[in-house]
Design an enzyme around this catalytic site. Structure first.
Site, PDB file in Angstrom:
ATOM      1  N   GLU A   1      -6.084  -6.903  -0.185  1.00 43.84           N
ATOM      2  CA  GLU A   1      -6.686  -6.773   0.985  1.00 43.84           C
ATOM      3  C   GLU A   1      -8.059  -6.396   1.028  1.00 43.84           C
ATOM      4  O   GLU A   1      -8.198  -5.415   0.061  1.00 43.84           O
ATOM      5  CB  GLU A   1      -5.986  -6.025   1.998  1.00 43.84           C
ATOM      6  CG  GLU A   1      -4.559  -6.407   2.563  1.00 43.84           C
ATOM      7  CD  GLU A   1      -3.868  -5.377   3.529  1.00 43.84           C
ATOM      8  OE1 GLU A   1      -4.842  -4.642   4.066  1.00 43.84           O
ATOM      9  OE2 GLU A   1      -2.650  -5.515   3.491  1.00 43.84           O
ATOM     10  N   GLU A  11       0.955  -1.166   0.066  1.00 45.10           N
ATOM     11  CA  GLU A  11      -0.094  -0.073   0.093  1.00 45.10           C
ATOM     12  C   GLU A  11       0.761   1.323   0.187  1.00 45.10           C
ATOM     13  O   GLU A  11       0.830   2.161   0.960  1.00 45.10           O
ATOM     14  CB  GLU A  11      -0.976  -0.056   1.155  1.00 45.10           C
ATOM     15  CG  GLU A  11      -0.454  -0.001   2.549  1.00 45.10           C
ATOM     16  CD  GLU A  11      -1.440  -0.201   3.625  1.00 45.10           C
ATOM     17  OE1 GLU A  11      -2.658  -0.552   3.373  1.00 45.10           O
ATOM     18  OE2 GLU A  11      -1.441   0.116   4.996  1.00 45.10           O
TER      19      GLU A  11
END
Length: 421
Positions: free
Chosen positions: A310, A100
């Site tokens: 995710e 991320e």
């Protein structure tokens, strides 16, 4: 995992566990741990999907030169990746370099709320050092260069033998105009340029978005011609981490990020309004937000291969094993993925966060995402399946069907409406 029917498992390798000082000697116990774990996955027919960097920089590199805000990180990260490719590449075919990257750069170097906790002085967060107006962009730039360097190494040294793929992941908010006004449509596109384009434009087209260049000027690092060519096309896939969707407006509104008046969010110049009840420990399912993300990547970034690394729902850790809201959340988002694939998105995988309850970066042990409850007071860390584990097992084994979510999304849009109405 095997009983559940998992075909793949995504996990991260701790740089500090493998190479404690960041460079130099390998820790044999760390190496053996990961080798054994990866072999065990393979023995049970589970594909390992490995993330190389997930917030845990070896302390010695932070102390020596400041970690990601220094270009020295590129060489050290590439050497770490080299060890991983060499030692685990026979069994690992899917590698994500940076976890991320967008929210890592923002929250670690602009907001000061995640490691290493750097930001400009402000009344919300007591950072001991940092510069929110420059460091997120410097760190993000070095992440892209480190990723590209590791990707190049893999292609030159390992790909012909190991035949794997190397990707890069971003945290992707769902973004939708607050109203149907032209102004809100314009600022939504600007938000997408900052939150998606910042990392994806260099990876796909070789340079930063024009909106960022105009706004940031000399605060935005510049790629040399050689660096631009190396970054462009360096990601075999894009990893998406998605949980939350926002309405976007140019009208002042309360923000979930404290330092809206400086740094990245001031530069972006738009306001993000959470949809529904929201906190960092609980949020509602807004599946059409993920559909928008996948459509944007298809339309604006040449429809890259995508893995959703995710997606999940937090609940209080001590809540009962009856986590029906999590089942509804996961089911809705998987339906959106199905719908996107039917509409031409090159989405190749979806991972629920998380398989078991774990320590959460933003909430510790207060909230958890696991489909298996973990008793952290028990020395044996006893696991107990929640309702979501049973549902997911049925889904993976084909006894539970997830229909395409067209009707559900339309219904939810109708119910949500525009937040200003």
């Amino acid at each position: 995992m095997a009983d559940m029917g998992l075909e793949a498992f995504r996990f991260s390798i701790s740089w500090s566990r493998l190479i404690p000082n960041g460079r130099g000697p390998i820790n044999p116990k760390g190496l053996l741990f990961y080798k054994n774990f990866i072999k065990e996955l393979r023995n049970h027919g589970i594909e390992p999907h490995v993330t190389l960097y997930h917030y845990d920089l070896p302390q010695s590199l932070e102390d020596e030169y400041g970690g990601w805000i220094n270009r020295k990180i590129i060489e050290d990260f590439t050497a770490f990746a080299d060890v991983c490719f060499r030692e685990f590449g026979e069994d690992v075919k899917l590698w994500t370099t940076i976890n991320e990257a967008t929210i890592f750069a923002i929250c670690s170097y602009g907001e000061g709320i995640s490691p290493p906790g750097r930001c400009s002085p402000n009344k919300y967060i007591n950072c001991s050092t940092g510069n929110s107006s420059t460091e997120p962009y410097i760190a993000g730039h070095n992440m892209l260069l480190a990723h590209a360097s590791a990707s190049k190494l893999y292609k030159l040294k390992y790909k012909s033998k190991e035949r794997g793929s190397v990707g890069f992941s971003i945290f992707a908010f769902g973004l939708s105009p607050d109203t149907n006004s032209k102004d809100d449509e314009i600022v939504t596109q600007r938000a997408k340029a900052f939150l998606f384009g910042w990392m994806l434009k260099p990876l796909v087209f070789g340079g930063y978005p024009d909106e960022m260049k105009r706004t940031l000027g000399s605060r935005l690092p510049v790629f040399s011609e050689e660096e631009s060519e190396q970054v462009k096309g360096s990601s075999d896939f894009i990893g998406i981490i998605h949980y939350i969707t926002y309405y976007v407006t140019n009208q002042p509104a309360p923000s979930i990020f404290p330092s809206m008046n400086e740094g990245f969010f001031k530069d972006m110049g738009v306001y993000l309004i959470p949809i529904g009840n929201f906190s960092f420990s609980e949020w509602e399912a807004i599946p059409w937000g993920l559909q928008g993300v996948l459509e944007d990547l298809k339309q604006s970034y040449n429809n890259p291969p995508i893995y959703i690394l995710e997606n999940g729902k937090p609940m209080k850790h001590d809540s009962m094993l009856q986590d029906t809201p999590r089942v509804e959340y996961i089911q809705a988002y998987i339906g959106v993925v199905l719908n996107a694939v039917k509409n031409g998105s090159d989405t190749r995988g979806y991972f629920v966060w998380s398989m078991v309850d774990v320590y959460e970066l933003m909430a510790g042990y207060r909230t958890s995402f696991g489909m298996y409850y973990v008793n952290f007071s028990d020395p044996g860390r006893k696991r107990s399946p929640k309702v979501s584990a049973s549902w997911y097992t049925g889904f993976l084994n084909g006894t539970i069907d997830v229909a395409s979510q067209d009707n559900m999304i339309q219904l939810q849009r109708n119910l949500s409406g525009f937040s200003s109405l």
